[in-house]
Design a protein around this motif. Structure first.
Motif, PDB file in Angstrom:
ATOM      1  N   THR A   1       0.811  -1.225   0.000  1.00 58.73           N
ATOM      2  CA  THR A   1       0.000   0.000   0.000  1.00 58.73           C
ATOM      3  C   THR A   1       0.842   1.272   0.000  1.00 58.73           C
ATOM      4  OG1 THR A   1      -0.114   0.180   2.402  1.00 58.73           O
ATOM      5  CG2 THR A   1      -1.745  -1.222   1.360  1.00 58.73           C
ATOM      6  N   ARG A   2       2.126   1.125   0.184  1.00 60.71           N
ATOM      7  CA  ARG A   2       3.035   2.278   0.247  1.00 60.71           C
ATOM      8  C   ARG A   2       2.567   3.318   1.251  1.00 60.71           C
ATOM      9  NH1 ARG A   2       5.463   2.531  -5.152  1.00 60.71           N
ATOM     10  NH2 ARG A   2       4.932   0.561  -6.110  1.00 60.71           N
ATOM     11  N   TYR A   3       2.079   2.864   2.347  1.00 54.82           N
ATOM     12  CA  TYR A   3       1.647   3.758   3.427  1.00 54.82           C
ATOM     13  C   TYR A   3       0.535   4.707   3.011  1.00 54.82           C
ATOM     14  CZ  TYR A   3       5.565   2.233   6.311  1.00 54.82           C
ATOM     15  OH  TYR A   3       6.427   1.486   7.052  1.00 54.82           O
ATOM     16  N   SER A   4      -0.224   4.332   1.986  1.00 55.97           N
ATOM     17  CA  SER A   4      -1.338   5.180   1.571  1.00 55.97           C
ATOM     18  C   SER A   4      -2.651   4.443   1.819  1.00 55.97           C
ATOM     19  CB  SER A   4      -1.208   5.535   0.091  1.00 55.97           C
ATOM     20  OG  SER A   4      -2.488   5.787  -0.460  1.00 55.97           O
ATOM     21  N   ILE A   5      -3.530   5.044   2.612  1.00 57.38           N
ATOM     22  CA  ILE A   5      -4.782   4.341   2.893  1.00 57.38           C
ATOM     23  C   ILE A   5      -5.707   4.394   1.689  1.00 57.38           C
ATOM     24  CG2 ILE A   5      -4.713   4.488   5.407  1.00 57.38           C
ATOM     25  CD1 ILE A   5      -6.567   6.878   5.266  1.00 57.38           C
ATOM     26  N   LEU A   6      -5.461   5.321   0.784  1.00 61.72           N
ATOM     27  CA  LEU A   6      -6.256   5.336  -0.450  1.00 61.72           C
ATOM     28  C   LEU A   6      -5.843   4.185  -1.364  1.00 61.72           C
ATOM     29  CD1 LEU A   6      -7.184   8.047   0.615  1.00 61.72           C
ATOM     30  CD2 LEU A   6      -6.942   8.964  -1.693  1.00 61.72           C
ATOM     31  N   GLN A   7      -4.534   4.001  -1.427  1.00 62.40           N
ATOM     32  CA  GLN A   7      -4.012   2.871  -2.190  1.00 62.40           C
ATOM     33  C   GLN A   7      -4.524   1.569  -1.573  1.00 62.40           C
ATOM     34  OE1 GLN A   7      -2.400   2.844  -4.923  1.00 62.40           O
ATOM     35  NE2 GLN A   7      -1.442   0.828  -5.046  1.00 62.40           N
ATOM     36  N   GLU A   8      -4.558   1.563  -0.253  1.00 66.37           N
ATOM     37  CA  GLU A   8      -5.053   0.379   0.443  1.00 66.37           C
ATOM     38  C   GLU A   8      -6.505   0.105   0.070  1.00 66.37           C
ATOM     39  OE1 GLU A   8      -4.637  -1.026   4.973  1.00 66.37           O
ATOM     40  OE2 GLU A   8      -5.966   0.675   4.749  1.00 66.37           O
ATOM     41  N   GLU A   9      -7.278   1.151   0.008  1.00 62.24           N
ATOM     42  CA  GLU A   9      -8.687   0.999  -0.342  1.00 62.24           C
ATOM     43  C   GLU A   9      -8.844   0.401  -1.734  1.00 62.24           C
ATOM     44  OE1 GLU A   9     -11.199   4.443   0.518  1.00 62.24           O
ATOM     45  OE2 GLU A   9     -12.196   4.095  -1.390  1.00 62.24           O
ATOM     46  N   LYS A  10      -8.042   0.907  -2.636  1.00 66.20           N
ATOM     47  CA  LYS A  10      -8.071   0.431  -4.026  1.00 66.20           C
ATOM     48  C   LYS A  10      -7.713  -1.056  -4.099  1.00 66.20           C
ATOM     49  CE  LYS A  10      -5.473   1.595  -7.960  1.00 66.20           C
ATOM     50  NZ  LYS A  10      -4.275   2.355  -8.350  1.00 66.20           N
ATOM     51  N   LEU A  11      -6.645  -1.408  -3.398  1.00 63.83           N
ATOM     52  CA  LEU A  11      -6.187  -2.798  -3.418  1.00 63.83           C
ATOM     53  C   LEU A  11      -7.200  -3.717  -2.752  1.00 63.83           C
ATOM     54  CD1 LEU A  11      -2.442  -2.139  -2.566  1.00 63.83           C
ATOM     55  CD2 LEU A  11      -3.347  -3.002  -4.719  1.00 63.83           C
ATOM     56  N   LEU A  12      -7.820  -3.209  -1.730  1.00 61.29           N
ATOM     57  CA  LEU A  12      -8.820  -3.973  -1.005  1.00 61.29           C
ATOM     58  C   LEU A  12      -9.981  -4.315  -1.932  1.00 61.29           C
ATOM     59  CD1 LEU A  12      -8.865  -4.898   1.837  1.00 61.29           C
ATOM     60  CD2 LEU A  12      -9.973  -2.777   2.518  1.00 61.29           C
ATOM     61  N   ARG A  13     -10.399  -3.327  -2.670  1.00 58.93           N
ATOM     62  CA  ARG A  13     -11.501  -3.521  -3.611  1.00 58.93           C
ATOM     63  C   ARG A  13     -11.134  -4.628  -4.611  1.00 58.93           C
ATOM     64  NH1 ARG A  13     -14.895   0.538  -3.737  1.00 58.93           N
ATOM     65  NH2 ARG A  13     -13.236   2.059  -3.334  1.00 58.93           N
ATOM     66  N   LEU A  14      -9.887  -4.534  -5.086  1.00 59.43           N
ATOM     67  CA  LEU A  14      -9.380  -5.513  -6.054  1.00 59.43           C
ATOM     68  C   LEU A  14      -9.371  -6.910  -5.459  1.00 59.43           C
ATOM     69  CD1 LEU A  14      -8.375  -4.264  -8.711  1.00 59.43           C
ATOM     70  CD2 LEU A  14      -6.077  -4.972  -8.037  1.00 59.43           C
ATOM     71  N   PHE A  15      -8.858  -7.008  -4.251  1.00 56.66           N
ATOM     72  CA  PHE A  15      -8.766  -8.298  -3.581  1.00 56.66           C
ATOM     73  C   PHE A  15     -10.154  -8.895  -3.368  1.00 56.66           C
ATOM     74  CE2 PHE A  15      -4.438  -7.916  -1.310  1.00 56.66           C
ATOM     75  CZ  PHE A  15      -3.850  -8.677  -2.291  1.00 56.66           C
ATOM     76  N   LEU A  16     -10.993  -8.087  -2.791  1.00 59.38           N
ATOM     77  CA  LEU A  16     -12.319  -8.573  -2.399  1.00 59.38           C
ATOM     78  C   LEU A  16     -13.091  -9.079  -3.607  1.00 59.38           C
ATOM     79  CD1 LEU A  16     -12.414  -8.567   0.480  1.00 59.38           C
ATOM     80  CD2 LEU A  16     -13.098  -6.181   0.469  1.00 59.38           C
ATOM     81  N   ALA A  17     -12.860  -8.445  -4.749  1.00 57.47           N
ATOM     82  CA  ALA A  17     -13.574  -8.863  -5.959  1.00 57.47           C
ATOM     83  C   ALA A  17     -13.221 -10.300  -6.326  1.00 57.47           C
ATOM     84  CB  ALA A  17     -13.221  -7.925  -7.111  1.00 57.47           C
ATOM     85  N   GLN A  18     -12.053 -10.747  -5.916  1.00 52.58           N
ATOM     86  CA  GLN A  18     -11.651 -12.118  -6.241  1.00 52.58           C
ATOM     87  C   GLN A  18     -12.008 -13.098  -5.136  1.00 52.58           C
ATOM     88  OE1 GLN A  18     -10.945 -12.631  -9.234  1.00 52.58           O
ATOM     89  NE2 GLN A  18     -10.717 -10.466  -9.720  1.00 52.58           N
ATOM     90  N   LYS A  19     -12.832 -12.658  -4.211  1.00 51.26           N
ATOM     91  CA  LYS A  19     -13.263 -13.535  -3.120  1.00 51.26           C
ATOM     92  C   LYS A  19     -12.130 -14.308  -2.477  1.00 51.26           C
ATOM     93  CE  LYS A  19     -17.824 -14.174  -4.977  1.00 51.26           C
ATOM     94  NZ  LYS A  19     -19.044 -14.922  -4.784  1.00 51.26           N
ATOM     95  N   PRO A  20     -11.260 -13.628  -1.790  1.00 50.43           N
ATOM     96  CA  PRO A  20     -10.162 -14.331  -1.135  1.00 50.43           C
ATOM     97  C   PRO A  20     -10.691 -15.190  -0.003  1.00 50.43           C
ATOM     98  CG  PRO A  20     -10.256 -12.075  -0.362  1.00 50.43           C
ATOM     99  CD  PRO A  20     -11.297 -12.196  -1.443  1.00 50.43           C
ATOM    100  N   ALA A  21      -9.905 -16.185   0.366  1.00 51.79           N
ATOM    101  CA  ALA A  21     -10.302 -17.033   1.491  1.00 51.79           C
ATOM    102  C   ALA A  21     -10.166 -16.274   2.793  1.00 51.79           C
ATOM    103  CB  ALA A  21      -9.436 -18.284   1.502  1.00 51.79           C
ATOM    104  N   GLY A  22      -9.233 -15.349   2.825  1.00 54.48           N
ATOM    105  CA  GLY A  22      -9.010 -14.555   4.028  1.00 54.48           C
ATOM    106  C   GLY A  22      -8.147 -13.352   3.704  1.00 54.48           C
ATOM    107  N   LEU A  23      -8.054 -12.456   4.663  1.00 52.33           N
ATOM    108  CA  LEU A  23      -7.356 -11.208   4.412  1.00 52.33           C
ATOM    109  C   LEU A  23      -6.536 -10.826   5.628  1.00 52.33           C
ATOM    110  CD1 LEU A  23      -7.786  -9.926   1.702  1.00 52.33           C
ATOM    111  CD2 LEU A  23      -9.625  -8.557   2.665  1.00 52.33           C
ATOM    112  N   ILE A  24      -5.319 -10.359   5.386  1.00 48.88           N
ATOM    113  CA  ILE A  24      -4.510  -9.790   6.463  1.00 48.88           C
ATOM    114  C   ILE A  24      -4.244  -8.341   6.096  1.00 48.88           C
ATOM    115  CG2 ILE A  24      -2.263  -9.854   7.628  1.00 48.88           C
ATOM    116  CD1 ILE A  24      -2.190 -12.854   7.222  1.00 48.88           C
ATOM    117  N   VAL A  25      -4.643  -7.432   6.934  1.00 42.13           N
ATOM    118  CA  VAL A  25      -4.405  -6.018   6.658  1.00 42.13           C
ATOM    119  C   VAL A  25      -3.590  -5.395   7.785  1.00 42.13           C
ATOM    120  CG1 VAL A  25      -6.513  -5.761   5.299  1.00 42.13           C
ATOM    121  CG2 VAL A  25      -6.551  -5.243   7.728  1.00 42.13           C
TER     122      VAL A  25
END
Lengths: 366, 366
Positions: free
Chosen positions: B106-130
DNA sequence: AGGAACGTTGACAGCGCTACCAGCAACGAC
DNA sequence: GTCGTTGCTGGTAGCGCTGTCAACGTTCCT
C-alpha cells in the motif's frame, strides 16, 4: 431459461454486454484487446463496465483461456535486505499491469526450489522469475520445457534458460580486492556467511585476485554456512584475527558482516582504516552513514527486480527484448573505511582517538 | 463421446477417478474432505493420483466453488525490515497449507489500500490480512461486508473488524521512556520518521509519558514524513541538538534512526551513554552488536505474522480462535546505550575514550 | 462490376471442477 | 417387518469466461 443475474449478485460479463448492447464475446474482447473493437462499441462497453462496476472473474478467465495472469517469483530469502529491494522492483513493475505476483521462498534450498517450481508450473503461470543459475538438473529441465517466459535474476552466467539479468559477483569481488590493492593493502581477509552460490562466486573472485597477486593464503578466508547477521560479522572477524593477526583489510561478502566487523574493531580499539580496512558488498543504505563510512560494492538490486519484471511482462505479451541477457554491473563505492594506509607506525591499542580522527578523512566518492 | 484425454495432455480429475475406479465426484471429495470416503476408495484415489502425478487445476476449482484459496496480504512497505519479518512469519504459516499468499504494497497510503482492497475482495479471497487499524471509512465498510475472515496486524486497538493481533505502540513507547527515567534521564528527545499511524502512536506515548513527568517540551520532538533511514537518523538528531543542545537521551521511533543517531554521536564525539542515551524501537538484530550495544523495544514481528496467518487459516476452515484479539506485547531490552547516568561531571569532548569504557558495562538483558 | 482482403462481430462449445441433491446400502429402533 | 437414520456414492448442471471459426459489411483493387 438463461439465468439473468447470478445469484451472488455479482456483475458478470453478460450483464455488461447486455447494457452495452453487444454480445458477451465482444465485451470480452474489450478487456483483452480493445483495439479490435470499433470505437463506438469500445466506448459503449467501457461505460457499461464502469457503470456496473464490473470486475472480471479471474478464475473463469484462467479456466477458459488455459493460462493465468500470474507471475511466479522464486527467491531464497524474505528477510535479506537484498531481496526486499529486488522484490520492491518486481512489485513496482507489475503494478498497473494485469499480472499479479506469486511469491515463494526457497530458503536457499534448490530442492525446495524444484518442488515450488513444479507447483508453479502446474498452474501455468504467465511468466517466471527465478533466482540465480544453480538449479537442479530436474528444475532446469522443467524450466526449459515450460511454455512461458522466464527470467533468471541476481547474477549473470553462461547458458541462460531464457532471459537473464544480473551482474558478475566474481568480477565485483575482484574489483573490490583491486581497490584494496590500490589503497596499499596486502593481507586481505575474506569473511563470508551463508555461502550460497553467489557468495561462493564472490569468494572465488577474491581467491583469484589474491592468487594473481601471489597473496593468497587459505588462513585469510573465514566462512560459515550460518545465515548472515551483524553479530556474525563480529564473530567471524574474531576468528579471522585469531588465525591471522597481521591482516590489514577485510573484504566482507555482504554489508551486514561489514558492519559487524566495524563494531568488532571498535570494541577491540582497532582503527579503521588505520589498522584495518573494511569493504562490504551491496552498498546498503547504512554504509554511507557509518563512522567511518564504509566502502562497499554497489549492486543495482531495485533496478534488477524492476527490469526483470518489465522484461518478463514484455516477453509474455509477445515483445521479446532485443537483449535477453542484461548485465547491470556494479560499482565499488570508495569510502573512508578503505582509505589508503598512511604509514607503518600503527597507532597503539589506545587507538580510539586515532579512530576518531578518521572522521576527518575525505569521503572519496558518493 | 465424452472427451478422453485433454488435448494438453494434462491429467484431470476424471483420469484419476477412472484409474481409481470411482466417479469424478468421489475423487474430487478425496482432495477436499478425505474423511468422507471409505478407506478403500480413499487409498485407491490416493494411489491413482500419485501414479498419474495429478495436480488439481486451481482455476477450475475456484470457478466451480465460487471461492479461492488465496490469502490477501496488505502491507505498507516491502523494504522495511519490520515487515519482512512479519511476512516471513506469514509465509511460514501458509506453507504446507492449501492457501497461497497474495501480497500487495500500500506504500503507506490508505487510499491505495482501499483500491487494493476492492481488487482483492472482488476475487473472493479465502481470508485477508491487513496492516493496522487506520482504514478509510470505505475500506472499513468493505472489510466488514467481506464474507471472509480478516486479521488486522501490527497493533491492537478498540473495535477490531474481525481478528486482531499486535501490541500497543503507545504503551511500548511509554515503557521505553519509563526505562530512561529510571536510568536518570530527564531531557529526552524524540526522533521519528515517516510518521505512519504506528509511529504517531509511539510519539503519543512519548508525549504522554513526558507530560506525566512534567518534562514535555515541544522542542524535544523532531519528526519528518520522509521514509526512515540510518542517514536520516543522523540528520534528525543534528536538528534535535541544534534546537536543544542540553538533551541527555534520545528515543528513536525505530532502530535505523537509532543507529544513525549513534553514528552521529560518534562523529561528534558525544559519549553514549555518558552524555546521551539512545533507545530504539523494534530490536533489529544489529542493536545487540553495535558499540555500545543499543537498547531497544523488542516487538514480536515474526510471531505476529505467523500467528496471524495461522489464526486466519483456522478461521477460514471454520475453527475460529477462542481469542480473536491477541496482544503479543513488547519488551524493553536494556543495553549499554541507555545505562544509568553516572555523575554530573560529564566527560569532555574528548569523550571517545569514555565511550569505549562502556564496553565494560554489563549488558542488562538478552 | 466482381472479387479479394480486411475489420468487426457473434454463435457455439467447452475449460476442469464442485454444489446440490438423489440414491442406495447397512443398520438400529420401535 | 417397517421406518427412519446414517454413511457413502454418483448424476446433473453449471461456475464465468474465452478459443475457434464462421459470417457479415465495407473498402479497395483490378
Amino acid at each position: 431459461m438463461g439465468r439473468k443475474r447470478t445469484k451472488s449478485g455479482k456483475i458478470r460479463l453478460a450483464e455488461v454486454a447486455e447494457l452495452a448492447g453487444v454480445s458477451p464475446i465482444t465485451a470480452s474482447r474489450f478487456f483483452r484487446n480493445p483495439e479490435a473493437l470499433s470505437v463506438a462499441k469500445r466506448t459503449r462497453v467501457e461505460s457499461a463496465a464502469k457503470e456496473l462496476g464490473y470486475v472480471p472473474n479471474l478464475a473463469a478467465r484462467a479456466l477458459a483461456s488455459q493460462r493465468t495472469e500470474v507471475i511466479g517469483v522464486l527467491i531464497p530469502s524474505l528477510t535479506n535486505n537484498v531481496f526486499s529491494d529486488v522484490l520492491r522492483g518486481i512489485y513496482d513493475a507489475s503494478e498497473g499491469s494485469r499480472y499479479s505476483i506469486q511469491l515463494s521462498n526457497t530458503r536457499y534450498s534448490i530442492l525446495q526450489e524444484e518442488k515450488l517450481l513444479r507447483l508453479f508450473l502446474a498452474q501455468k503461470p504467465a511468466g517466471l522469475i527465478v533466482t540465480g543459475i544453480d538449479q537442479t538438473a530436474e528444475s532446469r529441465a522443467m524450466l526449459e520445457a515450460a511454455d512461458c517466459p522466464i527470467v533468471q535474476i541476481m547474477e549473470t552466467g553462461p547458458d541462460p534458460v531464457d532471459m537473464m539479468i544480473g551482474f558478475s559477483h566474481y568480477d565485483a569481488a575482484r574489483a573490490a580486492i583491486a581497490h584494496l590493492f590500490e589503497q596499499g593493502h596486502r593481507r586481505i581477509g575474506f569473511v563470508g556467511a551463508r555461502m550460497d552460490p553467489r557468495v561462493q562466486r564472490r569468494l572465488d573472485g577474491y581467491v583469484s585476485a589474491m592468487k594473481d597477486a601471489a597473496l593468497f593464503d587459505q588462513r585469510l578466508v573465514v566462512t560459515t554456512a550460518t545465515p548472515t547477521s551483524v553479530t556474525l560479522g563480529g564473530a567471524l572477524f574474531t576468528d579471522l584475527l585469531a588465525r591471522e593477526p597481521e591482516i590489514d583489510a577485510v573484504f566482507c561478502a555482504n554489508d551486514d558482516l561489514a558492519l559487524g566487523v566495524l563494531f568488532e574493531c571498535r570494541r577491540r580499539e582497532i582503527a579503521v582504516p588505520g589498522q584495518i580496512a573494511i569493504v562490504g558488498f551491496n552498498d546498503l543504505e547504512f554504509m554511507a552513514s557509518a563512522v567511518p563510512t564504509l566502502t562497499s560494492v554497489r549492486t543495482n538490486r531495485y533496478e534488477m527486480g524492476k527490469t526483470a519484471a518489465t522484461m518478463l511482462i514484455e516477453a509474455i505479451e509477445g515483445r521479446r527484448p532485443e537483449q535477453p541477457v542484461l548485465d547491470l554491473g556494479f560499482k565499488v563505492i570508495e569510502r573512508q573505511s578503505s582509505s589508503a594506509r598512511r604509514s607503518d607506525n600503527r597507532p597503539g591499542v589506545s587507538g580510539a582517538g586515532a579512530a576518531n580522527k578518521m572522521i576527518a578523512l575525505p569521503s572519496s566518492h558518493d
